[in-house]
Design an enzyme around this catalytic site. Structure first.
Site, PDB file in Angstrom:
ATOM      1  N   TRP A 297       0.862  -1.186   0.000  1.00  0.00           N
ATOM      2  CA  TRP A 297       0.000   0.000   0.000  1.00  0.00           C
ATOM      3  C   TRP A 297       0.893   1.228   0.000  1.00  0.00           C
ATOM      4  CZ3 TRP A 297      -0.356   4.065   3.637  1.00  0.00           C
ATOM      5  CH2 TRP A 297      -1.300   5.035   3.275  1.00  0.00           C
TER       6      TRP A 297
ATOM      7  N   GLU B  97      -3.022  -2.952  -2.518  1.00  0.00           N
ATOM      8  CA  GLU B  97      -4.158  -2.390  -1.773  1.00  0.00           C
ATOM      9  C   GLU B  97      -4.568  -1.030  -2.317  1.00  0.00           C
ATOM     10  OE1 GLU B  97      -3.325  -1.751   2.382  1.00  0.00           O
ATOM     11  OE2 GLU B  97      -5.411  -1.320   2.880  1.00  0.00           O
TER      12      GLU B  97
ATOM     13  N   LYS C 246      -7.133   2.445  -2.533  1.00  0.00           N
ATOM     14  CA  LYS C 246      -7.747   3.356  -1.566  1.00  0.00           C
ATOM     15  C   LYS C 246      -8.499   4.444  -2.311  1.00  0.00           C
ATOM     16  CE  LYS C 246      -6.775   5.781   2.684  1.00  0.00           C
ATOM     17  NZ  LYS C 246      -6.048   5.733   3.939  1.00  0.00           N
TER      18      LYS C 246
ATOM     19  N   ASP D 199      -9.734  -3.211   1.635  1.00  0.00           N
ATOM     20  CA  ASP D 199      -9.783  -2.680   3.000  1.00  0.00           C
ATOM     21  C   ASP D 199     -11.173  -2.064   3.195  1.00  0.00           C
ATOM     22  OD1 ASP D 199      -9.635  -0.583   5.066  1.00  0.00           O
ATOM     23  OD2 ASP D 199      -7.476  -0.959   5.114  1.00  0.00           O
TER      24      ASP D 199
ATOM     25  N   HIS E  64     -11.683   1.660   2.608  1.00  0.00           N
ATOM     26  CA  HIS E  64     -11.120   2.289   1.412  1.00  0.00           C
ATOM     27  C   HIS E  64     -12.095   2.478   0.268  1.00  0.00           C
ATOM     28  CE1 HIS E  64      -6.626   1.484   2.528  1.00  0.00           C
ATOM     29  NE2 HIS E  64      -7.325   2.043   3.495  1.00  0.00           N
TER      30      HIS E  64
ATOM     31  N   HIS F 219      -8.513  -6.441   4.508  1.00  0.00           N
ATOM     32  CA  HIS F 219      -8.152  -5.644   5.677  1.00  0.00           C
ATOM     33  C   HIS F 219      -9.473  -5.277   6.324  1.00  0.00           C
ATOM     34  CE1 HIS F 219      -3.818  -3.994   4.906  1.00  0.00           C
ATOM     35  NE2 HIS F 219      -3.871  -5.312   5.028  1.00  0.00           N
TER      36      HIS F 219
ATOM     37  N   ASP G 243     -12.041   6.734   6.465  1.00  0.00           N
ATOM     38  CA  ASP G 243     -11.190   5.567   6.737  1.00  0.00           C
ATOM     39  C   ASP G 243     -10.597   5.710   8.140  1.00  0.00           C
ATOM     40  OD1 ASP G 243      -9.528   3.357   6.397  1.00  0.00           O
ATOM     41  OD2 ASP G 243      -7.931   4.556   5.492  1.00  0.00           O
TER      42      ASP G 243
ATOM     43  N   ASP H 109     -10.395   3.705  10.698  1.00  0.00           N
ATOM     44  CA  ASP H 109      -9.711   2.554  11.304  1.00  0.00           C
ATOM     45  C   ASP H 109     -10.124   2.287  12.743  1.00  0.00           C
ATOM     46  OD1 ASP H 109      -7.869   1.605   9.116  1.00  0.00           O
ATOM     47  OD2 ASP H 109      -7.206   3.673   9.229  1.00  0.00           O
TER      48      ASP H 109
ATOM     49  N   ASP I 173      -7.211  -4.368   9.961  1.00  0.00           N
ATOM     50  CA  ASP I 173      -6.494  -3.097   9.847  1.00  0.00           C
ATOM     51  C   ASP I 173      -7.236  -2.022  10.618  1.00  0.00           C
ATOM     52  OD1 ASP I 173      -4.740  -1.148   9.210  1.00  0.00           O
ATOM     53  OD2 ASP I 173      -5.266  -0.993   7.089  1.00  0.00           O
TER      54      ASP I 173
HETATM   55  C1  LIG Z   1      -0.564   0.419   8.118  1.00  0.00           C
HETATM   56  C2  LIG Z   1      -1.216  -0.136   6.880  1.00  0.00           C
HETATM   57  O1  LIG Z   1      -0.299  -0.375   5.889  1.00  0.00           O
HETATM   58  C3  LIG Z   1      -2.261   0.810   6.375  1.00  0.00           C
HETATM   59  O2  LIG Z   1      -3.290   0.863   7.325  1.00  0.00           O
HETATM   60  C4  LIG Z   1      -2.852   0.448   5.023  1.00  0.00           C
HETATM   61  O3  LIG Z   1      -3.163  -0.905   4.957  1.00  0.00           O
HETATM   62  C5  LIG Z   1      -4.051   1.277   4.854  1.00  0.00           C
HETATM   63  O4  LIG Z   1      -5.138   0.782   4.969  1.00  0.00           O
HETATM   64  C6  LIG Z   1      -3.902   2.720   4.606  1.00  0.00           C
HETATM   65  O5  LIG Z   1      -5.088   3.391   4.666  1.00  0.00           O
HETATM   66 MN   LIG Z   2      -5.438  -1.354   4.958  1.00  0.00          MN
END
Ligand SMILES: C[C@H](O)[C@H](O)[C@@H](O)C(=O)CO
Ligand SMILES: [Mn+2]
Length: 416
Positions: A183, A224, A226, A257, A260, A284, A292, A294, A324
């Site tokens: 990513w 990955e 986004k 993810d 994303h 993820h 996003d 998290d 993630d």
């Molecule tokens: C830390 C990871 O590489 C990161 O979260 C990535 O996977 C991502 O989702 C970035 O938005």
């Molecule tokens: Mn991710």
């Protein structure tokens, strides 16, 4: 607990579901724990390293963040002791053991990760890996593999190449393929003129960075996508269209993810589309709130659809499950336990579904019956099966893990 399980077993049996078989099937669900929840994505390249740039952000300053690999391993062992089933560990390149030396990203080697390989081997776990293309001066312009500056591209290409060699060695030594997910944060805050130029450069950089052939028995490449990041709101070079195209054209895995995509899009719905064209999907699993963000994964409809799609279609071998999230506002060990258990629960509920009956209803156009049975399933005694699963795996059931996390906080985390 056994009594409650026996009652639940009867309840599910009446629906044509064998709960004992589900308990066995759960062994196939191996979730890769993202190491970066231990320390808010700081890494241990240098003392007091912090996440910087990359369009991602950790909020919160709850006490107890891991400040060394030793502390990180202690935390991970605690997490593993509170989770039923088997897990993997997902490492980022900034978590190598660099012995106090400044080893730049284009210089990392297997030796910096041998300690992790040994750690994983002792626990019978597999490892997954990620290049770290952020929190570095070479990423300060917001572009890495797609930078217009050749020296910047070369630096990150070398980093990715070295990460692949490390991943292949991890897979070889541990006897289970290491999924290496790339990513990059590349994108533009404002409307760029040359979207095409950056995407052409990213394609060329990936072609070079991923050129060394490795056996799929040792490592699997994933890319990955986004939608946008902080400071990259107008254009992300590695968009979903870009990476899905790249993955299909180059036989790579696509990483989906949960944070994303537009919030009304559903990752669960994407799995069966992607798997028509690529061999493997990497997940993820996260919980986006408005963006996003998290957040820690919870047992919600999004995660349930992801698990159902995988179980209904027997995709457990082709979908690699990673998490993630990074929440620094609550006990970080507790965050892992809640998030991983939530994902595991989603898989268990999916396995407790009488899919054959539901499919038959659907085939015959009996949509009322399909809807009604799906609603009935929501009130069946899944909790009793989950608690029993925890019991037979010798980990706390119900809310038992809360006290364990609290004890660990007092004994270990607050002293850091
Ligand atoms: C830390 C990871 O590489 C990161 O979260 C990535 O996977 C991502 O989702 C970035 O938005
Ligand atoms: Mn991710």
């Amino acid at each position: 607990m056994k009594k409650a399980y026996e009652l639940a077993k009867e309840q599910y049996k009446a629906l044509g579901v064998d709960t004992d078989a589900v308990l066995k099937q759960m062994d196939k669900v191996q979730i890769s724990l993202h190491c970066w929840q231990t320390d808010d994505v700081g890494g241990f390249e240098k003392p007091d390293a912090e996440l910087g740039g990359g369009g991602i952000q950790v909020t919160g300053n709850y006490p107890g963040k891991a400040t060394s690999i030793e502390e990180m391993r202690t935390d991970l062992d605690k997490v593993l002791a509170l989770l039923p089933g088997k897990q993997r560990l997902n490492l980022h390149a900034i978590y190598g053991e660099f012995g106090g030396e400044l080893v730049d990203r284009d210089q990392i080697e297997v030796k910096h990760f041998q300690g992790w390989i040994d750690w994983a081997k002792e626990r019978g776990m597999g490892l997954d890996f990620n290049p770290t293309c952020f929190s570095h001066p070479m990423a300060d312009t917001g572009f890495t593999l797609s930078s217009k500056d050749e020296s910047v591209r070369k630096f990150w290409i070398e980093h990715v190449k070295r990460c692949r060699a490390i991943s292949a060695e991890m897979g070889k030594q541990l006897g289970t393929p290491c999924v290496m997910n790339t990513w990059i944060p590349d994108g533009s805050k404002d409307e760029p003129i040359d979207r095409n130029g950056h995407r052409a450069l990213l394609k060329a950089s990936l072609d070079e960075a991923l050129s060394t052939p490795y056996s799929k028995e040792h490592m699997i490449d994933a890319v990955e996508s986004k939608l946008f990041g902080i400071g990259a709101e107008s254009m992300t070079v590695g968009s979903h269209d870009f990476y899905l195209g790249y993955a299909i054209a180059n036989s790579k895995a696509i990483c989906l993810d949960s944070g994303h995509f537009h919030l009304t899009e559903s990752v669960g719905d994407k799995i069966s589309s992607c798997l028509q064209f690529v061999d493997d999907v990497l997940l993820h699993i996260s919980r986006p709130i408005r963006w996003d963000s998290d957040h820690v994964v919870t047992f919600n409809d999004e995660v349930r659809l992801i698990a159902s799609e995988i179980v209904r279609n027997n995709y457990l071998d082709r979908v690699k499950i990673g998490l993630d999230f990074f929440d620094g506002s609550i006990n970080r060990v507790g965050a892992y336990v809640v998030g991983t258990r939530a994902a595991q629960q989603a898989f268990m509920v999916a396995m407790l579904e009488p899919t054959k009956t539901l499919r038959e209803y659907e085939e015959k156009g009996q949509y009322f019956e399909r809807l009604a049975l799906l609603e009935v399933l929501k009130t069946r005694s899944f909790g009793a099966v989950w608690d029993y699963y925890c019991q037979v795996n010798n980990v706390p059931s119900g809310d038992g893990f809360i006290a364990d996390v609290q004890k660990y906080e007092q004994a270990v985390l607050v002293k850091r």
